[in-house]
Design a protein around this motif. Structure first.
Motif, PDB file in Angstrom:
ATOM      1  N   TYR A   1       0.832  -1.206   0.000  1.00  0.00           N
ATOM      2  CA  TYR A   1       0.000   0.000   0.000  1.00  0.00           C
ATOM      3  C   TYR A   1       0.868   1.258   0.000  1.00  0.00           C
ATOM      4  N   GLU A   2       1.907   1.249   0.859  1.00  0.00           N
ATOM      5  CA  GLU A   2       2.791   2.421   0.915  1.00  0.00           C
ATOM      6  C   GLU A   2       3.529   2.600  -0.412  1.00  0.00           C
ATOM      7  N   ALA A   3       3.999   1.486  -0.979  1.00  0.00           N
ATOM      8  CA  ALA A   3       4.711   1.565  -2.253  1.00  0.00           C
ATOM      9  C   ALA A   3       3.784   2.110  -3.342  1.00  0.00           C
ATOM     10  N   GLY A   4       2.547   1.647  -3.356  1.00  0.00           N
ATOM     11  CA  GLY A   4       1.584   2.156  -4.333  1.00  0.00           C
ATOM     12  C   GLY A   4       1.337   3.640  -4.166  1.00  0.00           C
ATOM     13  N   ALA A   5       1.204   4.085  -2.921  1.00  0.00           N
ATOM     14  CA  ALA A   5       0.994   5.514  -2.656  1.00  0.00           C
ATOM     15  C   ALA A   5       2.194   6.329  -3.102  1.00  0.00           C
ATOM     16  N   VAL A   6       3.392   5.828  -2.822  1.00  0.00           N
ATOM     17  CA  VAL A   6       4.611   6.546  -3.201  1.00  0.00           C
ATOM     18  C   VAL A   6       4.732   6.646  -4.716  1.00  0.00           C
ATOM     19  N   ILE A   7       4.454   5.561  -5.420  1.00  0.00           N
ATOM     20  CA  ILE A   7       4.510   5.599  -6.887  1.00  0.00           C
ATOM     21  C   ILE A   7       3.474   6.592  -7.419  1.00  0.00           C
ATOM     22  N   TYR A   8       2.282   6.569  -6.846  1.00  0.00           N
ATOM     23  CA  TYR A   8       1.232   7.505  -7.257  1.00  0.00           C
ATOM     24  C   TYR A   8       1.684   8.955  -7.052  1.00  0.00           C
ATOM     25  N   PHE A   9       2.165   9.283  -5.841  1.00  0.00           N
ATOM     26  CA  PHE A   9       2.591  10.653  -5.550  1.00  0.00           C
ATOM     27  C   PHE A   9       3.812  11.051  -6.380  1.00  0.00           C
ATOM     28  N   GLY A  10       4.748  10.120  -6.556  1.00  0.00           N
ATOM     29  CA  GLY A  10       5.928  10.418  -7.369  1.00  0.00           C
ATOM     30  C   GLY A  10       5.551  10.755  -8.802  1.00  0.00           C
ATOM     31  N   ASP A  11       4.628   9.984  -9.363  1.00  0.00           N
ATOM     32  CA  ASP A  11       4.198  10.223 -10.733  1.00  0.00           C
ATOM     33  C   ASP A  11       3.302  11.459 -10.855  1.00  0.00           C
ATOM     34  N   LYS A  12       2.488  11.717  -9.815  1.00  0.00           N
ATOM     35  CA  LYS A  12       1.534  12.821  -9.878  1.00  0.00           C
ATOM     36  C   LYS A  12       2.160  14.172  -9.522  1.00  0.00           C
ATOM     37  N   THR A  13       2.897  14.213  -8.410  1.00  0.00           N
ATOM     38  CA  THR A  13       3.403  15.503  -7.928  1.00  0.00           C
ATOM     39  C   THR A  13       4.912  15.667  -8.089  1.00  0.00           C
ATOM     40  N   GLY A  14       5.591  14.626  -8.555  1.00  0.00           N
ATOM     41  CA  GLY A  14       7.035  14.726  -8.758  1.00  0.00           C
ATOM     42  C   GLY A  14       7.810  14.032  -7.648  1.00  0.00           C
ATOM     43  N   PHE A  15       9.079  13.890  -7.900  1.00  0.00           N
ATOM     44  CA  PHE A  15       9.941  13.182  -6.963  1.00  0.00           C
ATOM     45  C   PHE A  15      10.496  14.156  -5.926  1.00  0.00           C
ATOM     46  N   MET A  16      10.924  13.619  -4.783  1.00  0.00           N
ATOM     47  CA  MET A  16      11.309  14.433  -3.634  1.00  0.00           C
ATOM     48  C   MET A  16      12.786  14.824  -3.631  1.00  0.00           C
ATOM     49  N   GLY A  17      13.590  14.281  -4.523  1.00  0.00           N
ATOM     50  CA  GLY A  17      15.020  14.550  -4.454  1.00  0.00           C
ATOM     51  C   GLY A  17      15.574  13.945  -3.167  1.00  0.00           C
ATOM     52  N   GLY A  18      16.553  14.569  -2.574  1.00  0.00           N
ATOM     53  CA  GLY A  18      17.172  14.039  -1.360  1.00  0.00           C
ATOM     54  C   GLY A  18      16.441  14.377  -0.076  1.00  0.00           C
ATOM     55  N   PHE A  19      15.159  14.676  -0.146  1.00  0.00           N
ATOM     56  CA  PHE A  19      14.368  15.117   1.004  1.00  0.00           C
ATOM     57  C   PHE A  19      14.543  14.222   2.230  1.00  0.00           C
ATOM     58  N   PHE A  20      14.482  12.915   2.040  1.00  0.00           N
ATOM     59  CA  PHE A  20      14.532  11.999   3.178  1.00  0.00           C
ATOM     60  C   PHE A  20      15.951  11.787   3.709  1.00  0.00           C
ATOM     61  N   LEU A  21      16.934  12.328   3.032  1.00  0.00           N
ATOM     62  CA  LEU A  21      18.322  12.198   3.479  1.00  0.00           C
ATOM     63  C   LEU A  21      18.753  13.371   4.346  1.00  0.00           C
ATOM     64  N   GLN A  22      17.843  14.296   4.634  1.00  0.00           N
ATOM     65  CA  GLN A  22      18.210  15.540   5.304  1.00  0.00           C
ATOM     66  C   GLN A  22      18.861  15.330   6.672  1.00  0.00           C
ATOM     67  N   ASN A  23      18.571  14.246   7.344  1.00  0.00           N
ATOM     68  CA  ASN A  23      19.175  14.051   8.661  1.00  0.00           C
ATOM     69  C   ASN A  23      20.306  13.039   8.661  1.00  0.00           C
ATOM     70  N   LEU A  24      20.724  12.583   7.512  1.00  0.00           N
ATOM     71  CA  LEU A  24      21.746  11.542   7.468  1.00  0.00           C
ATOM     72  C   LEU A  24      23.056  12.000   8.097  1.00  0.00           C
ATOM     73  N   LEU A  25      23.533  13.177   7.766  1.00  0.00           N
ATOM     74  CA  LEU A  25      24.817  13.634   8.300  1.00  0.00           C
ATOM     75  C   LEU A  25      24.760  13.882   9.801  1.00  0.00           C
ATOM     76  N   TYR A  26      23.741  14.575  10.278  1.00  0.00           N
ATOM     77  CA  TYR A  26      23.720  14.812  11.717  1.00  0.00           C
ATOM     78  C   TYR A  26      23.229  13.606  12.496  1.00  0.00           C
ATOM     79  N   GLY A  27      22.803  12.578  11.814  1.00  0.00           N
ATOM     80  CA  GLY A  27      22.456  11.333  12.484  1.00  0.00           C
ATOM     81  C   GLY A  27      23.671  10.659  13.110  1.00  0.00           C
ATOM     82  N   PHE A  28      24.864  10.996  12.632  1.00  0.00           N
ATOM     83  CA  PHE A  28      26.091  10.423  13.181  1.00  0.00           C
ATOM     84  C   PHE A  28      26.501  11.082  14.499  1.00  0.00           C
ATOM     85  N   ILE A  29      25.910  12.206  14.831  1.00  0.00           N
ATOM     86  CA  ILE A  29      26.277  12.923  16.047  1.00  0.00           C
ATOM     87  C   ILE A  29      25.366  12.461  17.184  1.00  0.00           C
ATOM     88  N   PRO A  30      25.936  11.886  18.237  1.00  0.00           N
ATOM     89  CA  PRO A  30      25.095  11.414  19.350  1.00  0.00           C
ATOM     90  C   PRO A  30      24.363  12.560  20.032  1.00  0.00           C
TER      91      PRO A  30
END
Length: 166
Positions: free
Chosen positions: A5-34
């Motif tokens: 269901y989530e995959a279907g929703a993501v494909i729908y939103f990606g095709d309808k409104t566009g892709f998010m780019g690196g949106f979900f990676l925004q906390n990757l770098l500071y995730g290394f800081i305790p």
């Protein structure tokens, strides 16, 4: 089950409104800081954000969550090519980590235990987000190195040799 269901929703939103780019990676770098080093480190709850996005409601940290797993997350950021490349890079990274832990296993049994934990984690890799798939491995490696150092310094060598012979 629910991942479809989530995959279907993501494909729908990606095709309808566009892709998010690196949106979900925004906390990757500071995730290394305790958090004990950075007590005011921003919290990021992508599953809660995804729930708000799907329902059209406002986002409240920790209020609700809909799982957004690694494959759909990569697709929503970078489409099919990014999904394939992202999973390939992650697989190569995991291979290097596995080989390193196995190589180090001859030095200390701590690395064998870490390798087993690593295998347990990657067995359920489709259940996690991309950031977690990267950060968790680095946390495991840091803990393994610290524990191995502790064992080497504080545990008698005879005891370590007997453990390695098991």
């Amino acid at each position: 089950g629910r991942t479809c269901y989530e995959a279907g929703a993501v494909i729908y939103f990606g095709d309808k409104t566009g892709f998010m780019g690196g949106f979900f990676l925004q906390n990757l770098l500071y995730g290394f800081i305790p958090r004990f080093l950075w007590p005011d480190k921003p919290s990021w709850d992508p599953a809660g954000w995804f729930t708000a996005y799907l329902s059209g409601s406002s986002y409240t940290l920790g209020a609700s969550s809909t799982a957004l797993h690694i494959g759909p997350e990569l697709y929503w950021m970078f489409a099919w090519p990014g999904t394939v490349v992202g999973l390939l890079v992650l697989g190569l990274f995991y291979r290097k980590v596995s080989d390193w832990l196995l190589m180090k296993g001859g030095i200390s049994p701590v690395y064998w235990l870490a390798w087993y934990s690593f295998l347990q984690f990657v067995t359920f890799i489709e259940e996690v987000r991309f950031n977690s798939a990267i950060l968790t491995v680095f946390i495991l490696l840091a803990n393994t190195i610290a524990i191995s150092w502790f064992v080497r310094v504080f545990v008698p060598k005879r005891m370590i040799e007997r453990m390695g012979a098991c």
